[in-house]
Write an enzyme that holds these catalytic residues in place. Structure first.
Site, PDB file in Angstrom:
ATOM      1  N   ASN C 241      -9.004  52.666  30.620  1.00 32.81           N
ATOM      2  CA  ASN C 241      -8.760  51.609  29.643  1.00 32.81           C
ATOM      3  C   ASN C 241      -9.641  50.431  29.922  1.00 32.81           C
ATOM      4  O   ASN C 241     -10.162  50.252  31.009  1.00 32.81           O
ATOM      5  CB  ASN C 241      -7.317  51.156  29.720  1.00 32.81           C
ATOM      6  CG  ASN C 241      -7.033  50.520  31.034  1.00 32.81           C
ATOM      7  OD1 ASN C 241      -7.577  49.471  31.323  1.00 32.81           O
ATOM      8  ND2 ASN C 241      -6.230  51.131  31.859  1.00 32.81           N
ATOM      9  N   CYS C 242      -9.785  49.631  28.914  1.00 33.78           N
ATOM     10  CA  CYS C 242     -10.509  48.382  29.098  1.00 33.78           C
ATOM     11  C   CYS C 242      -9.691  47.229  28.566  1.00 33.78           C
ATOM     12  O   CYS C 242     -10.196  46.140  28.443  1.00 33.78           O
ATOM     13  CB  CYS C 242     -11.856  48.451  28.407  1.00 33.78           C
ATOM     14  SG  CYS C 242     -12.882  49.767  29.050  1.00 33.78           S
ATOM     15  N   VAL C 243      -8.445  47.450  28.206  1.00 34.04           N
ATOM     16  CA  VAL C 243      -7.615  46.375  27.603  1.00 34.04           C
ATOM     17  C   VAL C 243      -8.394  45.087  27.405  1.00 34.04           C
ATOM     18  O   VAL C 243      -9.502  45.084  26.900  1.00 34.04           O
ATOM     19  CB  VAL C 243      -6.311  46.118  28.379  1.00 34.04           C
ATOM     20  CG1 VAL C 243      -5.241  47.079  27.956  1.00 34.04           C
ATOM     21  CG2 VAL C 243      -6.526  46.192  29.870  1.00 34.04           C
TER      22      VAL C 243
END
Lengths: 349, 77, 428
Positions: C241-243
């Protein structure tokens, strides 16, 4: 070096003009200092000079808010002040509100530090603490001697651009502004400490007390939907291709209004989502999943709703502060009302 | 945003997936939707069924706008 | 389950003919790394750059950060189910190259990738400004679908980290730390007088660029489960993820989870660390309801007296955090939450999107909305082309001289909500 020019604000009572009977007095300006200004001048020291004092009756201010502000700003302007101090108002409610109002207005108009002082229960504290530094004072004028040095110390910090310390240290009412700092322990260690205190039944202090969200009474329902004008507002980050208003993908500072005249549905050739908080693949394929234009157009044709507004309002919900969202809502609501909209569908992702 | 628009007396229906947030911030008329990345419809159902679902949800939204409420109300199925 | 973690301290990184560790310097063979990355035909270009503490270097857009590790003894291999077959990990001995990382960077996938500055005023906010970084710059094939690009980038980083980790296999570690969690009943008996403490670990699981993997399982398909803490140290959890950059829990942070570390540090002294309950943050309300119910049930069943709950991301994950807090508290278990704050640029708004009354003990990892000025750096690894559309960036963020004005949240892991950093926020 020339002295820092200070303007002081007082009500009729502290300016020694009169009590309740003079509370209707209109704003006037006197050169130099008056009454409590002596203590303020002393605390500020020789590098500062109170060049003028503005006086206004509390009742006049309270019942002529707009006019009192603009007149006072006009009176002050020629003196090009660099610092503005109102009061302190101690526990005087009307005076507190006047001090808060005028200090906020001065800060905004002239871009200079403006501060005041109040007792914790003064309603002005709750009203203005987010906008101003309000020094915590005693509940009566007996606290003047203690209050003025605190006001002066904080004022000097503001003038010199020094870092402001915690509320308890600098003596102001906590403003509810979240400010970063580096703790000497990392967060996980603090969490373990706090958990053990809580488990053992010892006292512990949360680093963020749960915030309060206010409420609005529900608006009265639509009686006849077939006569209603419906508008769509969305926080799903739907914007025209190219994002012309450059709305941020998170923590938005603006909203956009986008035309859908002549469109039967939202086409992926015209609209995209710039929302940073979810997988946008589905909405990129079919923007009607966020802006239900296709079905609302059908309902409009079928007469289920009177009319669909030929635009939608859009912003990004994720991470957007309540402060900004309130500004958007106030402005959007005003525009919707002006356009004769009677019902609103707000979609969120 | 919901509240500020409603302050003008305009009824607003908040159509959203995460109802608890809507309740926390203070929306009055809430219609739960499908999922965060696709609130109004379900792309896995195919275009036609997804649209039918959307129509159903929007109708529920319009019903909510025509319903008198005392305070925060979630319009469940 | 018992793991010996051998820490090999790395103080410098250099290119070399052979990938090896010599006297606390990590040497990496650039060609071998590039070859490894290009095995995946979804990637058509790759480059390797080095970034050391104090250098005038800016890295963007950063996707993931991984600490090189290697399994020395005990079952399984690193990152099971991702680049290696699925097999139980968490026992035996593992070596870590502490002070070195692999960073993946390259053209943006979404809006969620962030920045790392190796020096200057923004460096103090990022843990990777202090590490010796092997930066992988990847180039996707033309028209590569975004999910595929994310997958390819994620796997490339893991493969390179495992490849570099091999260099530590036969090195004598500077320090060996032993972590052990016994089966539940034995663990409870080991320290019968100390409070039984658990950790509820919420994994981001909201779809593209918001996913996390557990033994190769996409976390959105999980129902809450139990984990021995040492499994995480062997790469059982991987970030996909890179939120928002600031609260991204990188794979590095999974391997080095500070809550697990700090609970072990007090284990047997003033608490009894029982283990980890793993849960997710999904996009359906029904999933949030189900996961929080089960989280509370597991915490009760394991006899926890207190738990720490950490979240990843902000906005709707705040709801998962609050539901977990409320339901676990209602079981009579004491709860402390860790989060970061988003009160707007002026710091005046509410910091969380959702609240419950039970959330009365909360640790803050800082305000991500504060505006920071990033002076120009002599060298940019990757590209600054996307700064204005990245989370934390805005119109006008990137100045002609290469300096940047943006919200703190653009910096990778700057306000990470597992308490890794010392940054905090308080009321003024």
């Amino acid at each position: 070096m020339s002295k820092i020019k200070v303007v002081h604000y007082l009500n009729q009572f502290f300016a020694q003009i009169g009590g309740e009977e003079m509370a209707d007095m209109e704003p006037e300006l006197r050169e130099g200092l008056i009454g409590p200004g002596i203590a303020l001048q002393q605390a500020l020291g020789a590098d500062y000079e109170i060049v003028a004092t503005v006086i206004c009756g509390d009742n006049y201010f309270g019942s002529n808010l707009e006019e009192a502000q603009s007149r006072i700003l006009e009176l002050i302007k020629p003196y090009s002040p660099q610092l503005f101090v109102a009061g302190p108002a101690f526990n005087a409610g009307r005076y507190g509100v006047a001090c808060g109002t005028i200090a906020t207005a001065v800060e905004k108009e002239f871009g200079i530090p403006a501060l005041t002082g109040m007792y914790v229960e003064n309603p002005g504290v709750e009203m203005f603490k987010k906008d101003l530094y309000i020094i915590e004072t005693a509940n009566s004028a007996a606290g003047m001697r203690k209050a003025m040095p605190k006001i002066a110390t904080l004022a000097k910090k503001l003038i010199n651009g020094n870092e402001i310390d915690l509320p308890a240290e600098d003596g102001y009412h906590e403003r509810g502004i979240r400010v970063n700092y580096f703790h000497d322990k990392r967060g996980s260690t603090r969490a373990v400490d706090m958990l053990l205190q809580k488990v053992k039944g010892e006292e512990y202090q949360t680093e963020y007390p749960m915030p309060f969200f206010d409420r609005v009474p529900p608006a009265t329902p639509i009686i006849d939907m077939s006569k209603a004008k419906v508008a769509i507002v969305s926080s799903g980050g739907i914007v025209p291709l190219g994002n012309p208003d450059r709305i941020e993908s998170s923590s938005a500072t603006k909203f956009g209004k986008y035309d859908v005249t002549g469109m039967d549905r939202m086409s992926k050739d015209d609209f995209i989502s710039i929302h940073g908080g979810y997988d946008t693949a589905y909405i990129l394929e079919d923007p009607n999943l966020a802006i239900p234009l296709d079905v609302l157009r059908e309902m409009e044709k079928e007469g289920q709703i009177g009319e669909l507004a030929n635009y939608f309002y859009s912003t990004t919900g994720t991470g957007t502060s309540v402060g900004n969202a309130e500004v958007f809502g106030t402005e959007i609501g005003k525009q919707l009302l002006a356009d004769g909209v009677t019902a609103v569908i707000l979609t969120s992702t | 945003m919901v509240k500020e628009i409603e302050r003008y007396g305009l009824p607003v229906v908040h159509m959203c997936t995460i109802v608890p947030i809507s309740l926390t911030i203070g929306a009055n008329r809430i219609v739960p939707t499908v999922a965060i990345p696709y609130p109004l419809g379900d792309p896995h159902l195919g275009e036609e069924k997804s649209k039918n679902l959307r129509r159903h949800l929007v109708e529920k939204g319009l019903d909510a706008l025509q319903t008198e409420v005392d305070g925060q109300t979630v319009f469940e199925e | 389950m018992k793991l010996e973690l051998g820490k090999i301290l790395i103080q410098d990184v250099q290119f070399g003919a052979k990938t090896e560790v010599v006297d606390r310097t990590l040497f990496v063979n650039k060609e071998e790394i590039i070859e490894l990355v290009l095995e995946d035909d979804r990637l058509i270009g790759a480059d390797v750059e080095l970034a050391r503490p104090g250098e005038s270097v800016r890295i963007a857009p950063v996707k993931d950060v991984i600490e090189p590790r290697v399994k020395v003894t005990g079952g399984g291999v690193l990152f099971p189910g991702m680049i290696n077959k699925v097999e139980q990990v968490g026992s035996g001995r593992t070596h870590a190259l502490v002070g070195a990382t692999v960073i993946t960077c390259g053209r943006i996938v979404g809006f969620q990738e962030g920045l790392i500055d190796m020096s200057g005023p923004a460096a103090k906010y990022c843990p990777f400004s202090e590490t010796n970084n092997v930066v992988l710059v990847i180039e996707p094939a033309d028209n590569l679908e975004t999910h595929d690009y994310e997958t390819a980038g994620r796997l490339a980083g893991l493969k390179v980290a495992a490849y570099i980790g091999e260099a530590g296999k036969n090195i004598e570690p500077d320090e060996v730390v032993v972590y052990e969690t016994k089966p539940l009943l034995e663990q409870a008996l080991q320290y019968p007088d100390l409070p039984k403490i658990g950790y509820v670990h919420m994994l981001q699981s909201q779809g593209l660029l918001h996913d996390t993997y557990y033994y190769g399982v996409d976390a959105k398909q999980l129902v809450p489960t139990f984990m021995y803490p040492t499994e995480i140290m062997d790469g059982a959890i991987v970030s996909g993820n890179c939120v928002a950059p600031c609260d991204k829990v990188t794979t590095f942070h999974h391997l080095n989870n500070p809550i697990i570390e700090d609970l072990f540090a007090r284990h047997g002294k003033d608490l009894n660390f029982m283990g980890v309950v793993l849960t997710n943050e999904n996009v359906f309300l029904a999933d949030k309801d189900r996961s929080s119910d089960m989280t509370a049930k597991l915490c009760e069943f394991f006899g926890f007296e207190g738990v720490i709950i950490s979240e990843e991301g902000y906005g709707n994950p705040d709801t998962d955090l609050m539901m977990n807090c409320q339901k676990v508290s209602q079981k009579g278990i004491k709860v402390v939450l860790i989060t970061d704050e988003f009160p707007g640029r002026d710091g005046k708004s509410q910091s969380l999107a959702d609240t419950v009354d039970e959330a009365d003990a909360l640790v803050s990892c800082g305000n991500g909305n504060v505006i920071i000025n990033f002076p120009p750096m002599e060298k940019v690894i990757g590209t600054l082309d996307f700064v204005e559309t990245m989370i934390g960036g805005y119109e006008g963020s990137l100045k002609p001289d290469g300096s940047i004005e943006a919200e703190l949240q653009i910096v990778i892991a700057s306000t990470i909500a597992n308490g890794y950093n010392k940054l905090a926020a308080r009321g003024h």
